[in-house]
Write a protein that holds these residues in place. Structure first.
Motif, PDB file in Angstrom:
ATOM      1  N   TRP A   1       0.843  -1.198   0.000  1.00 44.79           N
ATOM      2  CA  TRP A   1       0.000   0.000   0.000  1.00 44.79           C
ATOM      3  C   TRP A   1       0.881   1.251   0.000  1.00 44.79           C
ATOM      4  O   TRP A   1       0.657   2.194  -0.765  1.00 44.79           O
ATOM      5  CB  TRP A   1      -0.893   0.007   1.237  1.00 44.79           C
ATOM      6  CG  TRP A   1      -2.040  -0.929   1.191  1.00 44.79           C
ATOM      7  CD1 TRP A   1      -2.227  -1.992   0.358  1.00 44.79           C
ATOM      8  CD2 TRP A   1      -3.204  -0.876   2.035  1.00 44.79           C
ATOM      9  NE1 TRP A   1      -3.416  -2.616   0.635  1.00 44.79           N
ATOM     10  CE2 TRP A   1      -4.033  -1.956   1.659  1.00 44.79           C
ATOM     11  CE3 TRP A   1      -3.603  -0.048   3.063  1.00 44.79           C
ATOM     12  CZ2 TRP A   1      -5.252  -2.209   2.286  1.00 44.79           C
ATOM     13  CZ3 TRP A   1      -4.816  -0.302   3.693  1.00 44.79           C
ATOM     14  CH2 TRP A   1      -5.631  -1.363   3.300  1.00 44.79           C
ATOM     15  N   LEU A   2       1.861   1.278   0.884  1.00 42.68           N
ATOM     16  CA  LEU A   2       2.730   2.449   0.988  1.00 42.68           C
ATOM     17  C   LEU A   2       3.529   2.656  -0.289  1.00 42.68           C
ATOM     18  O   LEU A   2       3.729   3.784  -0.736  1.00 42.68           O
ATOM     19  CB  LEU A   2       3.680   2.284   2.175  1.00 42.68           C
ATOM     20  CG  LEU A   2       3.038   2.339   3.558  1.00 42.68           C
ATOM     21  CD1 LEU A   2       4.085   2.133   4.640  1.00 42.68           C
ATOM     22  CD2 LEU A   2       2.325   3.667   3.782  1.00 42.68           C
TER      23      LEU A   2
ATOM     24  N   CYS B   1       3.381   6.047  -2.600  1.00 38.30           N
ATOM     25  CA  CYS B   1       4.553   6.840  -2.961  1.00 38.30           C
ATOM     26  C   CYS B   1       4.708   6.963  -4.473  1.00 38.30           C
ATOM     27  O   CYS B   1       5.069   8.023  -4.984  1.00 38.30           O
ATOM     28  CB  CYS B   1       5.813   6.218  -2.359  1.00 38.30           C
ATOM     29  SG  CYS B   1       5.942   6.386  -0.584  1.00 38.30           S
ATOM     30  N   GLU B   2       4.422   5.878  -5.196  1.00 41.00           N
ATOM     31  CA  GLU B   2       4.547   5.918  -6.649  1.00 41.00           C
ATOM     32  C   GLU B   2       3.563   6.906  -7.261  1.00 41.00           C
ATOM     33  O   GLU B   2       3.876   7.572  -8.254  1.00 41.00           O
ATOM     34  CB  GLU B   2       4.329   4.518  -7.213  1.00 41.00           C
ATOM     35  CG  GLU B   2       5.476   3.568  -6.931  1.00 41.00           C
ATOM     36  CD  GLU B   2       5.161   2.136  -7.333  1.00 41.00           C
ATOM     37  OE1 GLU B   2       6.102   1.375  -7.584  1.00 41.00           O
ATOM     38  OE2 GLU B   2       3.950   1.784  -7.377  1.00 41.00           O
ATOM     39  N   ALA B   3       2.368   6.996  -6.670  1.00 37.70           N
ATOM     40  CA  ALA B   3       1.374   7.942  -7.173  1.00 37.70           C
ATOM     41  C   ALA B   3       1.701   9.366  -6.742  1.00 37.70           C
ATOM     42  O   ALA B   3       1.561  10.314  -7.514  1.00 37.70           O
ATOM     43  CB  ALA B   3      -0.023   7.539  -6.683  1.00 37.70           C
TER      44      ALA B   3
ATOM     45  N   THR C   1      11.034   6.197  -8.929  1.00 36.32           N
ATOM     46  CA  THR C   1      10.905   4.765  -8.671  1.00 36.32           C
ATOM     47  C   THR C   1      10.859   4.525  -7.171  1.00 36.32           C
ATOM     48  O   THR C   1      11.597   5.164  -6.417  1.00 36.32           O
ATOM     49  CB  THR C   1      12.098   4.002  -9.277  1.00 36.32           C
ATOM     50  OG1 THR C   1      12.140   4.247 -10.680  1.00 36.32           O
ATOM     51  CG2 THR C   1      11.976   2.510  -9.022  1.00 36.32           C
ATOM     52  N   VAL C   2       9.979   3.633  -6.732  1.00 38.17           N
ATOM     53  CA  VAL C   2       9.878   3.302  -5.312  1.00 38.17           C
ATOM     54  C   VAL C   2      10.202   1.816  -5.130  1.00 38.17           C
ATOM     55  O   VAL C   2       9.613   0.958  -5.785  1.00 38.17           O
ATOM     56  CB  VAL C   2       8.467   3.596  -4.754  1.00 38.17           C
ATOM     57  CG1 VAL C   2       8.400   3.250  -3.269  1.00 38.17           C
ATOM     58  CG2 VAL C   2       8.100   5.065  -4.974  1.00 38.17           C
TER      59      VAL C   2
ATOM     60  N   SER D   1       1.584   8.421   5.930  1.00 36.01           N
ATOM     61  CA  SER D   1       1.913   9.707   5.484  1.00 36.01           C
ATOM     62  C   SER D   1       2.966   9.593   4.510  1.00 36.01           C
ATOM     63  O   SER D   1       3.879   9.346   4.646  1.00 36.01           O
ATOM     64  CB  SER D   1       2.429  10.489   6.617  1.00 36.01           C
ATOM     65  OG  SER D   1       3.352  11.313   6.623  1.00 36.01           O
ATOM     66  N   PRO D   2       3.877   9.461   3.547  1.00 40.93           N
ATOM     67  CA  PRO D   2       5.113   9.061   3.156  1.00 40.93           C
ATOM     68  C   PRO D   2       5.925   9.440   3.494  1.00 40.93           C
ATOM     69  O   PRO D   2       5.720  10.383   3.998  1.00 40.93           O
ATOM     70  CB  PRO D   2       5.697   9.327   2.426  1.00 40.93           C
ATOM     71  CG  PRO D   2       5.993   9.672   2.654  1.00 40.93           C
ATOM     72  CD  PRO D   2       4.912  10.109   3.879  1.00 40.93           C
ATOM     73  N   PRO D   3       6.419   8.337   2.727  1.00 43.50           N
ATOM     74  CA  PRO D   3       7.521   8.766   3.468  1.00 43.50           C
ATOM     75  C   PRO D   3       8.114   9.907   2.770  1.00 43.50           C
ATOM     76  O   PRO D   3       9.136   9.821   2.477  1.00 43.50           O
ATOM     77  CB  PRO D   3       8.464   7.648   3.436  1.00 43.50           C
ATOM     78  CG  PRO D   3       7.671   6.503   2.958  1.00 43.50           C
ATOM     79  CD  PRO D   3       6.471   7.052   2.316  1.00 43.50           C
TER      80      PRO D   3
END
Length: 322
Positions: free
Chosen positions: A110-111, A115-117, A123-124, A274-276
């Protein structure tokens, strides 16, 4: 209680830039994206509500900072942005995000997707989860809440040494509570702007963390040696539910060099999730960040549509608002 809100004139003065590069980016947005950005200035907008300060210990009150508008942020020489060969966000899980590896892997996915969005174009990658013992960090039992805590600053040192060559940043995440130094009660997260590393804890967003029945309480810390991390072997970790992740979107580590994540004018990096990390954004902006934080803790004022921004809880060591 006190409410922080700003007039349309104040918001436009602080957030609208005449920088040619930014103007060009704005002109390339489609009408819907421009309309969404303009929502920031409409009084009563549902997208950008005012900030309510609940007590004198709230961060904005107890740690006043000089104002910083978007133009100042954009021109900051310390502002980092991805470069050729360094366009990868690495997520390092310390411990599990639940009591089983399968649950932990699900939430890590999910995280990663978030982050990718959020940081479109970067790149994640997920690093293999590691136990606390791998970091060799100090730890303690919190005198008030009686839960285990790990030393945030020492984890940053570990992440710095482990940072891959192509990394824009490495973000550590954990379900274990953090503390930045012995004199502090706790910290939600900490990061280094210059080193591109950060650590964020979801621990205090669990529904039962502040309960007297919290299973993570430790009566007495028994440690045979400085290398003994056995207390973490069977330590209780609440499941990282979707509700927990949503609640955590209201707090983000704002790293200034060696500064705790609760604030700092030089802060720029942030974990939302939250991201990181609200890193330098390369994708077309979606909307303006929380107007109530102008000149306070928000540094990246343009964030993707549909995502939350930071709303910091109480000040140093304060648990209310988590």
């Amino acid at each position: 209680m006190q409410t922080v809100r700003h007039s349309e004139h104040t918001l436009k003065t602080a957030l609208i830039s005449k920088n040619p590069e930014l103007v060009k980016q704005y002109e390339q947005l489609d009408p819907r994206e421009q309309r969404l950005l303009n929502e920031a200035f409409r009084p009563g907008s549902d997208l950008f509500g005012p900030i309510t300060l609940h007590s004198p210990s709230d961060w904005i009150i107890s740690h006043p900072e000089a104002p910083q508008d978007f133009e100042e942020f954009f021109s900051d020489l310390h502002r980092k942005s991805p470069s050729s060969g360094k366009q990868t966000i690495y997520i390092q899980c310390i411990g599990l995000l639940g009591n089983t590896r399968s649950i932990s892997e699900e939430y890590l996915k999910w995280l990663k997707g978030y982050c990718e969005a959020f940081f479109y174009g970067l790149t994640v990658k997920l690093l293999e989860p590691i136990p606390v013992s791998a970091t060799r960090c100090s730890f303690r039992v919190n005198d008030s809440t009686r839960n285990l805590q790990i030393h945030a600053g020492q984890i940053l040192t570990f992440l710095k040494k482990k940072k891959p060559e192509d990394a824009f940043c490495v973000v550590g995440i954990t379900m274990i509570d953090l503390y930045p130094r012995d004199s502090w009660n706790f910290v939600f997260g900490q990061a280094s702007l210059t080193e591109g590393v950060g650590i964020f804890s979801f621990a205090r967003y669990g529904t039962d963390f502040h309960s007297s029945h919290f299973k993570g309480k430790v009566k007495k810390l028994e440690r045979k040696s400085s290398s003994d991390y056995s207390v973490f072997d069977d330590y209780y970790l609440p499941e990282a539910t979707s509700v927990l992740l949503l609640r955590s979107c209201k707090i983000e580590p704002l790293p200034s060099p060696a500064a705790p994540a609760s604030g700092g004018r030089a802060a720029e990096l942030s974990f939302s999730a939250s991201p990181p990390h609200r890193l330098e954004q390369r994708s077309p902006p979606g909307r303006v960040c929380h107007p109530g934080h102008i000149g306070q803790v928000c540094r990246l004022l343009v964030v993707p549509a549909g995502e939350g921004c930071c709303q910091h809880p109480g000040g140093r060591g304060r648990e209310a608002g988590a």
